[in-house]
Each structure stands twice: as structure tokens, then as C-alpha cells.
Design a protein around this motif. Structure first.
Motif, PDB file in Angstrom:
ATOM      1  N   UNK A 146       0.822  -1.210   0.000  1.00  0.00           N
ATOM      2  CA  UNK A 146       0.000   0.000   0.000  1.00  0.00           C
ATOM      3  C   UNK A 146       0.859   1.264   0.000  1.00  0.00           C
ATOM      4  N   UNK A 147       2.135   1.118   0.301  1.00  0.00           N
ATOM      5  CA  UNK A 147       3.023   2.286   0.318  1.00  0.00           C
ATOM      6  C   UNK A 147       3.231   2.860  -1.079  1.00  0.00           C
ATOM      7  N   UNK A 148       2.918   2.077  -2.118  1.00  0.00           N
ATOM      8  CA  UNK A 148       3.198   2.496  -3.489  1.00  0.00           C
ATOM      9  C   UNK A 148       2.576   3.848  -3.835  1.00  0.00           C
ATOM     10  N   UNK A 149       1.351   4.086  -3.344  1.00  0.00           N
ATOM     11  CA  UNK A 149       0.642   5.302  -3.740  1.00  0.00           C
ATOM     12  C   UNK A 149       0.847   6.438  -2.753  1.00  0.00           C
ATOM     13  N   UNK A 150       1.752   6.262  -1.811  1.00  0.00           N
ATOM     14  CA  UNK A 150       1.970   7.317  -0.820  1.00  0.00           C
ATOM     15  C   UNK A 150       3.199   8.139  -1.162  1.00  0.00           C
ATOM     16  N   UNK A 151       3.300   9.265  -0.470  1.00  0.00           N
ATOM     17  CA  UNK A 151       4.415  10.185  -0.719  1.00  0.00           C
ATOM     18  C   UNK A 151       5.437  10.073   0.406  1.00  0.00           C
ATOM     19  N   UNK A 152       6.695  10.441   0.116  1.00  0.00           N
ATOM     20  CA  UNK A 152       7.752  10.265   1.124  1.00  0.00           C
ATOM     21  C   UNK A 152       7.426  10.907   2.472  1.00  0.00           C
ATOM     22  N   UNK A 153       6.712  12.048   2.479  1.00  0.00           N
ATOM     23  CA  UNK A 153       6.498  12.736   3.751  1.00  0.00           C
ATOM     24  C   UNK A 153       5.620  11.939   4.700  1.00  0.00           C
TER      25      UNK A 153
END
Lengths: 323, 301
Positions: A146-153
Motif C-alpha cells: 500500500x506504500x506504493x501510492x503514498x508520498x515520502x512525507x
């Protein structure tokens, strides 16, 4: 003995011209003749104080900066002569993990885009296929898909460092240069990231150039180590050997200065003498002599030659006794 | 031990606590911060209103802005002419409405010209460094040594008095500022490790510059752009005031002020209403610019 990376006579000098009306040119010898070789699947440590040139060596070996002299061979390819397509193919085989997890990821890209980029640059995969591979990479470093669609912040420092490692793994390199990969992390997170790196090393047969100022970390992670002082390697050998029986007084000083987690040893840390001198004006002779307890007149005049009796080499006129 | 069994970095008891429930891109976050600033939002509303006025001018204006009337010369504001009439009997309200076209167009187009020249120059200078940077930066220094308005006037006079030429003149004179901002932002962005990572992945330099650096210099450029629109509207009004911009009888706020100066004491409404329009639009752009700056860079405040 075959090497994955072989560095010889590497030099990088930075020239600074300043002043008006009479400009003064200062040459900073960041890296001043460095030789070492890394074998396949070996973790090679590069230690030293801040400003000794270890990060410059790491970047020059990857040709992220152009060295002034010396040679870098990767397998049987000359890294410094490669250009265009040849350089791009080389980049596929060696990757880098950075120190600062907050600046190593593009803040405007989702994790998925960041991880898919190496795949598309090298024409390995695009679109759905790239996304699947990116998800697999995340799983490999212990993060959910699920981390794929998230941003680094949206991630913590340790999580970002895992993402940085996943990006380096995307091209299935043979060598990873890790430039202080855990220095910016909390101690508890350091251990997890180090475990992950070791895991990857044994599973993928990765070779590492592990740059660090933390002797404890290097002792745990690396098989061999080189100690740098002012742009040169002063001692090199198997980790256990070098830290148990240092031959160069500088290595000894570094080792004695790093804290030992043992209350009975409390308060016995020796005073570290002096500061690291400027690489723009290194002391004549052996660079270490102003801080060295064993220095003699000879050390002030003549840079000691490299002696390597048994795979544990050093550059010192008056080495600490062996054994 | 496999990677999957490695301890994850999230805190125990709150498996996914460190990951927000809904993902927001940096852009969405900036929009939210901007909308949290009432003053900036008010500025944006005023700007949007003026854009509507400029676009729908023929529908909104009660009279033809260039139709003269000998029976209604310099009449004070009244029910028939809300903002009065000018020395040729033209309706001031209609002229202010049509004047919005010249001002908004000049503001936006000249800033687009300035950004079109300045941003690529700044990106190249900042990314390439060395001689390229030195040469481009010295040219910019030389241009900035000349006062902005003097440079714009000289260029407009050289190109010939006309609104298009005024926009080009203002755009070229503003370009050095964009170059400076873009160069500084490029230097800042390029020092990040993700730029080095992009190179290590095998991206050619131009792709690193366009894909990784350019998107990250957009925020400061956007702020500069908004503030520059305000300055460009003033500059257009100044050029028109001097007769170098919009040519009569077509209305522009600057040329209306120019015409009004002869009747300041007898017919102050001739100056007040176009002046008020300039004031409102410029203030709004500045407020939006400040709001954008705070919204796009939460570190400074």
C-alpha cells in the motif's frame, strides 16, 4: 582473486580560487591516492572522521563525481572510461544508498513512481509490470504494498531508508555503495536497517562498500575494513584483525575513542588529541604526526610507505606492535 | 530470516499508525494550507472576479467604452453613469470594465514571457554551473543594474507604442528576476540526494534536470510569478500612462489615469475609479502571492 570493484591510485582534488584583487588558489586534496578492492558478496568498510574523504571515494567509485586520477574497475570494465550506453549499463550493476533519508527521495513523487523509475530508465518494465516489481521490492525491504501510492512525507526516517534501499535493489546490482546508511537514524531503527542490509547481502550475494564513521556498525557489518585519514588509507585488513590489533596509531585512537557498552570500562576513554587538520594544508610527512603519540622526526618529513605483511596493511613508520 | 518477518518500523499496538489513513500529495497539502488563509482566498476571489469582468466585458459594460457623447462631458457619478463620464463624454464604468482586459492580459502575458525566458535560463545556469552559469549570471546582473521601469520604457519606446510591444518590453525586463529565482531554486533542489540518485540510476543530465529538478523549483517560481503579475500590471499602467502601452481610444487603466491628470480637481472620479481598480487587482495578486509562499513552503513562516 577476482574483484567486483577495484580502485587504484584514486585522486580527487577540489580547487577553490578566492580573493580579490589577488586571487588565492587552494587545492583541497579530498582523496589523495586510494587503493582498495572489493570481492564479490563482500562487505567492505570505509571508516574515518568527518572530512577524511570517504564519501568522495564512494561517489568517485560510482562516477557520480569525476576523479582526477587513478583507475576504477568494475568487474572487467573501466568505470572511468565508460560513457553513454556503457556507463548506463554499468550503473545498472552498481547502486548507492544515501545517508539522509529525508533528501534522498523526491518529495513530489509517489513511492511507486520512485521505484518504477530505474525500471523504465533501463527498459526493464513499464506500467503494470513495473508496479508489480515495485511492490515486490517493497515487500523485500519489509514495507506493505500500500506504500506504493503514498508520498515520502508520510513515512518515518527508517521507512524512507528502506525505500531508498528498495530503489537501489530495483536494478539487481552486484554492488551497493552505502554512504553512512544508518547514521541519520535512531539507534533502534539502525539495528533494523542493518539487519535488512545483511539479509539482502546473504540472499542476493551483494557486495557492499559501506562508508561509516561508526566503528561498531562497521565491525558488525563488514568483513574487511579500510581506515582513511586525510584522503588516504592508513590501514586496511580483516575487520576483527584491524580493530583487535590495530597497527596504525590512528586506528588505535579511533578504536579507543569509540565507546564500549560496558560499565566497568567507564571513564577509561583516552583523550583524543587534536582535530583533524584541513585537507587543504595537510601536515608534511605523515599526515597524522601532529596527533600521534609515537611520532618522531622521520614522521614529520617522510610519508610512510605501505606495508602489507599478511593481508593486514598499514602506512606507518612506527607501527603498534603486532599481536 | 526472510524480509517479510523483519520487524517493521511502525510502533507496536498501532500497526499502521505512522502511515496516514488517506494519502495526500504535496500539492493537495499546499492547496489545503492556502485555503486556510482567508486573506489570500479573498485576494483570489477578487482576481477571479476581475478575470470574469475582463472576459465578459461586452456583456457587463452598460455603454460602448469608446462612444463619445457631447451632451455628457465630465459628468459626476450618477444613476445613469455610475462612475461618471470623461472629457469626451465616455462612460467611465464601461472603460474601467474594458480596461481590465488590457491590464489582466498585460499582467499574465508579460509574466509568461518573463518566465518563458527566465526559468529555462535559470535552470540551465543552476544545473550546468561553470562557465554557462557565469555568462548567464553576468548578463542578468547587467540587466538588473538597469532600473526595471527604465528598461521597460526604453524597450517599449524602441519597439513602438502598442499594447503587444509593452507586454514584450515588460516581459523581457522581468525575465532576469525569474532567472535569479529559478537558478537559486535549482541550486537548492539539485543539492538533494534524490538528484544524485537519479543520476546513479542512469538518467541522462537533461532528464534529471527536467524530471527531477524542474518540478521541485515550481513553488518559488509560482510565488515569484504571482507577485510579478502585480508588478507587471503596474508597469503596464505606467507605460500606458506615458503613452507607450494601450493606444487611444481603446481603454486601459494606465491611460485613463494619464488622461485624468488634467482634470484632477474638476473631475476626480476620472482618476479615482481606474486607480482603485489597479489598487485592488495589484493588492489581490500580492496577497495571493504571499499566501502561496506560505502554503508552498511550510518551513518558512
Amino acid at each position: 582473486m577476482s574483484h567486483v570493484l577495484q580502485v587504484a591510485g584514486l585522486k580527487k582534488h577540489f580547487t577553490v580560487t578566492k580573493g580579490f584583487p589577488k586571487p588565492v588558489t587552494t587545492i583541497v586534496r579530498a582523496v589523495d591516492g586510494v587503493d582498495f578492492a572489493v570481492q564479490p558478496a563482500e562487505a567492505f568498510g570505509l571508516v574515518g572522521e568527518s572530512g577524511c574523504g570517504k564519501s568522495t571515494v564512494a561517489r568517485a567509485a560510482l562516477r557520480l563525481i569525476e576523479p582526477d586520477a587513478g583507475s576504477v574497475r568494475f568487474g572487467d570494465t573501466d568505470v572511468l572510461a565508460a560513457r553513454g550506453g556503457a556507463l548506463r549499463r554499468l550503473r545498472r550493476r552498481m547502486q548507492i544508498v544515501f545517508q539522509d533519508p529525508y533528501s534522498s527521495l523526491n518529495p513530489r513523487r509517489t513511492i511507486g513512481r520512485t521505484l518504477a523509475e530505474p525500471l523504465s530508465v533501463h527498459g526493464i518494465a513499464r506500467g503494470r509490470a513495473a508496479r508489480e516489481q515495485a511492490g515486490a521490492l517493497l515487500a523485500e525491504v519489509g514495507l506493505p504494498e500500500t506504500a506504493l501510492d503514498r508520498y515520502p512525507h508520510e513515512f518515518s526516517g527508517g521507512q524512507r531508508q528502506r525505500i531508498g534501499i528498495a530503489r537501489a535493489l530495483a536494478l539487481q546490482p552486484e554492488l551497493i555503495v552505502a554512504d553512512e546508511p544508518v547514521s541519520a537514524l535512531d539507534v533502534s531503527v539502525q539495528a533494523q536497517v542493518l539487519l535488512l542490509l545483511r539479509e539482502l547481502q546473504s540472499r542476493r550475494g551483494l557486495a557492499f562498500v559501506f562508508v561509516s564513521h561508526d566503528l561498531g556498525v562497521v565491525r558488525w557489518f563488514c568483513a574487511r575494513v579500510a581506515v582513511m585519514y586525510l584522503g588516504r588509507i592508513v590501514e586496511q585488513g580483516p575487520v576483527a584483525e584491524v580493530f583487535a590489533r590495530p597497527r596504525h596509531p590512528y586506528t588505535r585512537m579511533l578504536r579507543d575513542a569509540s565507546p564500549i557498552p560496558d560499565p566497568s570500562q567507564r571513564g577509561v576513554l583516552p583523550r583524543v588529541v587534536g582535530e583533524i587538520p584541513s585537507a587543504a594544508a595537510p601536515p608534511p610527512g605523515c599526515h597524522f604526526h601532529p596527533r600521534c603519540p609515537r611520532a618522531t622526526d622521520r614522521c614529520t618529513q617522510e610519508y610512510p610507505a605501505w606495508t602489507d605483511p599478511d593481508g593486514h596493511g598499514f602506512a606507518c613508520h612506527h607501527p603498534e606492535p603486532a599481536g | 530470516m526472510t524480509a517479510a518477518t523483519l520487524p517493521s518500523t511502525s510502533t507496536p499496538g498501532a500497526p499502521a499508525a505512522s502511515v496516514a489513513p488517506r494519502t495526500r500529495s504535496p500539492r493537495q497539502l499546499a492547496v489545503r494550507r492556502f485555503l486556510g488563509r482567508p486573506v489570500a482566498v479573498a485576494g483570489l476571489v477578487v482576481i477571479l472576479a476581475f478575470i470574469v469582468i475582463a472576459v465578459a466585458a461586452p456583456l457587463l459594460a452598460p455603454y460602448d467604452p469608446i462612444a463619445t457623447s457631447w451632451s455628457a462631458i465630465r459628468k459626476a457619478p450618477s444613476a445613469a453613469h455610475w462612475m461618471g463620464t470623461d472629457e469626451n463624454g465616455r462612460d467611465v464604468l464601461s472603460r474601467v470594465i474594458f480596461g481590465a482586459r488590457a491590464s489582466m492580459l498585460a499582467g499574465v502575458v508579460s509574466v509568461l514571457i518573463a518566465a518563458g525566458i527566465g526559468v529555462p535560463a535559470g535552470l540551465i545556469a543552476g544545473f550546468a554551473g561553470g562557465w554557462t552559469d557565469t555568462i548567464l549570471s553576468r548578463i542578468v546582473d547587467a540587466m538588473l543594474a538597469c532600473p526595471f521601469l527604465i528598461l521597460a520604457i526604453a524597450l517599449a519606446a524602441f519597439l513602438g507604442p502598442d499594447l503587444t510591444n509593452a507586454m514584450i518590453a515588460i516581459g523581457v525586463s522581468t525575465a532576469p528576476r525569474f532567472m535569479r529565482v529559478a537558478r537559486a531554486a535549482t541550486l537548492d533542489a539539485a543539492s538533494n540526494e534524490y538528484v544524485e540518485a537519479a543520476r546513479a540510476l542512469g538518467n541522462p543530465p537533461w532528464r534529471v534536470a527536467l524530471r527531477h529538478v524542474l518540478p521541485n523549483i515550481v513553488p518559488p517560481v509560482l510565488v515569484q510569478g504571482t507577485l510579478a503579475i502585480a508588478a507587471a500590471i503596474i508597469a503596464e499602467a505606467s507605460l500606458s500612462f506615458l503613452g507607450l502601452g494601450q493606444q487611444p481610444p481603446a481603454p486601459s487603466w494606465g491611460s485613463m489615469l494619464n488622461a485624468a491628470q488634467r482634470f484632477l480637481s474638476q473631475a476626480p472620479w476620472l482618476a479615482i475609479f481606474p486607480g482603485l481598480a489597479i489598487f485592488l487587482v495589484v493588492l489581490s495578486f500580492n496577497l495571493v502571492g504571499d499566501g502561496l509562499r506560505d502554503a508552498l513552503d511550510p518551513r518558512r513562516r
